[in-house]
Design an enzyme around this catalytic site. Structure first.
Site, PDB file in Angstrom:
ATOM      1  N   ASP A 150       3.338  -2.271 -16.431  1.00  0.00           N
ATOM      2  CA  ASP A 150       2.630  -3.211 -15.475  1.00  0.00           C
ATOM      3  C   ASP A 150       2.375  -4.749 -15.564  1.00  0.00           C
ATOM      4  O   ASP A 150       2.103  -5.364 -14.861  1.00  0.00           O
ATOM      5  CB  ASP A 150       1.258  -2.635 -15.128  1.00  0.00           C
ATOM      6  CG  ASP A 150       0.857  -2.831 -13.868  1.00  0.00           C
ATOM      7  OD1 ASP A 150       1.637  -3.011 -12.679  1.00  0.00           O
ATOM      8  OD2 ASP A 150      -0.293  -2.981 -13.367  1.00  0.00           O
ATOM      9  N   ASP A 187       7.347   2.415 -11.463  1.00  0.00           N
ATOM     10  CA  ASP A 187       7.266   0.898 -11.314  1.00  0.00           C
ATOM     11  C   ASP A 187       8.019   0.116 -12.517  1.00  0.00           C
ATOM     12  O   ASP A 187       8.451  -1.016 -12.464  1.00  0.00           O
ATOM     13  CB  ASP A 187       6.055   0.316 -11.451  1.00  0.00           C
ATOM     14  CG  ASP A 187       5.107   1.130 -10.363  1.00  0.00           C
ATOM     15  OD1 ASP A 187       5.442   1.383  -9.164  1.00  0.00           O
ATOM     16  OD2 ASP A 187       3.972   0.818 -10.322  1.00  0.00           O
ATOM     17  N   ASP A 330      -6.153   3.082  -7.424  1.00  0.00           N
ATOM     18  CA  ASP A 330      -4.931   2.214  -7.825  1.00  0.00           C
ATOM     19  C   ASP A 330      -5.350   0.987  -8.712  1.00  0.00           C
ATOM     20  O   ASP A 330      -4.460   0.535  -9.322  1.00  0.00           O
ATOM     21  CB  ASP A 330      -4.526   1.651  -6.616  1.00  0.00           C
ATOM     22  CG  ASP A 330      -3.796   2.554  -5.610  1.00  0.00           C
ATOM     23  OD1 ASP A 330      -3.061   3.284  -6.246  1.00  0.00           O
ATOM     24  OD2 ASP A 330      -3.817   2.421  -4.503  1.00  0.00           O
TER      25      ASP A 330
END
Length: 357
Positions: A150, A187, A330
């Site tokens: 992330d 991601d 989230d």
């Protein structure tokens, strides 16, 4: 000089001139050769003593989606929604429990993050494997521990490179021969377009390639991060997927933890698939029931999507999955707890919004 005539008791060939003998033998040899050739052509379709024309190699058979997910999808009983539904029912809140049951009763992917050590993975995965074999269902896992995960965002974390590869080896060892499906690092590839990930691109794709090799060698079915329909252009994603080892995977996934409609994702996925060897793909539909709501982080107005299931079609779409667990936050936005924690208010809203459509 007089030519001597053979006597009656001499063999016939002694009475035949040598040249005539040669002529007869040659003629007989020619006749025999013609007979052999004719017989060979009749029987084999080719002259004798010639190598057969090699047959073209058969095209490799590509497994169908039903063969990738035999028995259908495994429903995990160890997630937040199952626990919440049981607690609500025990407390007498039957109405809320019935709403949460709309989530807890559905098959969802099992997330494996850096909260699990290599030692902890072995018994955990052994239990899942045994239960799936008993039920004759297909396990779907998500790996989520890539280095610099992330890129410092709300789901920041991950393992150092060497530890990460050892961690993947533990997963591969525990699941070797199980036929499990693994969605590799949501991601991780699409996010490389973000400014926050500047400088990690080359190392990220390299370590993903190494992880894919480890998992593929264990016979696991892999899908890599394909981003989604409103993120990275297909041409850019294709180049990254090749660098990450897409040739050793079944394909890629889209829309994980996002909200776009299936038709939008399929249109994008078909374009991307054509650029990566006609790869197959799966789509996360866990929270796309009302489509995009203007924000990715716990947006009000979102709804659970259609039930997860394996595709019965002939396109590149293998399955519609619930990858992100409805009700899991989230991140700390819109009044929600930290990423991955259960947020019951949101879970109830996701179901109510779906029922009100």
């Amino acid at each position: 000089m007089e030519r001597r005539q053979p006597t009656a008791d001499e063999p016939d060939d002694a009475r035949t001139p040598p040249t005539t003998q040669v002529a007869v033998v040659g003629a007989l040899a020619i006749v025999a050769l013609v007979i052999i050739i004719v017989v060979s052509l009749i029987v084999t379709g080719r002259p004798p003593d010639t190598a057969p024309t090699p047959s073209p190699s058969p095209e490799p058979t590509i497994p169908t989606s039903a063969e990738i997910f035999p028995g259908g999808l495994y429903a995990d009983q160890l997630n937040h929604a199952v626990e919440a539904e049981q607690q609500l029912r025990a407390s007498g809140d039957t109405e809320s429990a019935d709403l949460i049951l709309e989530i807890s009763s559905k098959p969802t992917a099992i997330w494996l993050g850096d909260q699990y050590t290599e030692t902890e993975l072995q018994p955990l995965l052994a239990d899942y494997r045994a239960d799936a074999e008993r039920l004759q269902k297909t396990l779907v896992f998500v790996t989520y521990a890539v280095p610099e995960r992330d890129c410092g965002g709300l789901s920041a974390g991950g393992l150092p490179r060497d530890d990460y590869l050892d961690w993947n080896r533990a997963i591969a060892s525990a699941l070797d021969g199980s036929g499990a499906v693994v969605l590799v690092e949501p991601d991780s590839i699409a996010q490389l377009s973000n400014d926050s990930c500047a400088g990690v691109s080359e190392g990220r794709l390299d370590v993903l390639n190494a992880a894919v090799q480890i998992l593929a060698d264990a016979g696991l079915t892999l899908y890599l991060d394909g981003g989604g329909s409103h993120w990275v252009e297909p041409e850019v994603m294709a180049e990254r997927l090749w660098a990450a080892g897409i040739e050793r995977a079944r394909g890629f996934f889209t829309n994980v933890s996002n909200y776009y409609r299936v038709d939008q994702e399929r249109d994008y996925a078909e374009k991307l698939a054509a650029l990566v060897g006609d790869a197959n793909y799966v789509i996360d539909v866990s929270r796309n029931g009302n489509g995009w709501q203007g924000h990715w982080c716990n947006p009000p107005g979102a709804a659970i999507g259609q039930d997860p299931h394996v595709s019965a079609g002939t396109t590149g779409l293998d399955a519609l999955l619930w990858v992100k667990h409805p009700g899991d936050s989230d991140g700390a936005c819109n009044g929600a707890p930290e990423a991955g924690q259960w947020w019951e208010t949101n879970a109830l809203d996701l179901v109510r919004n779906q029922k009100e459509r």
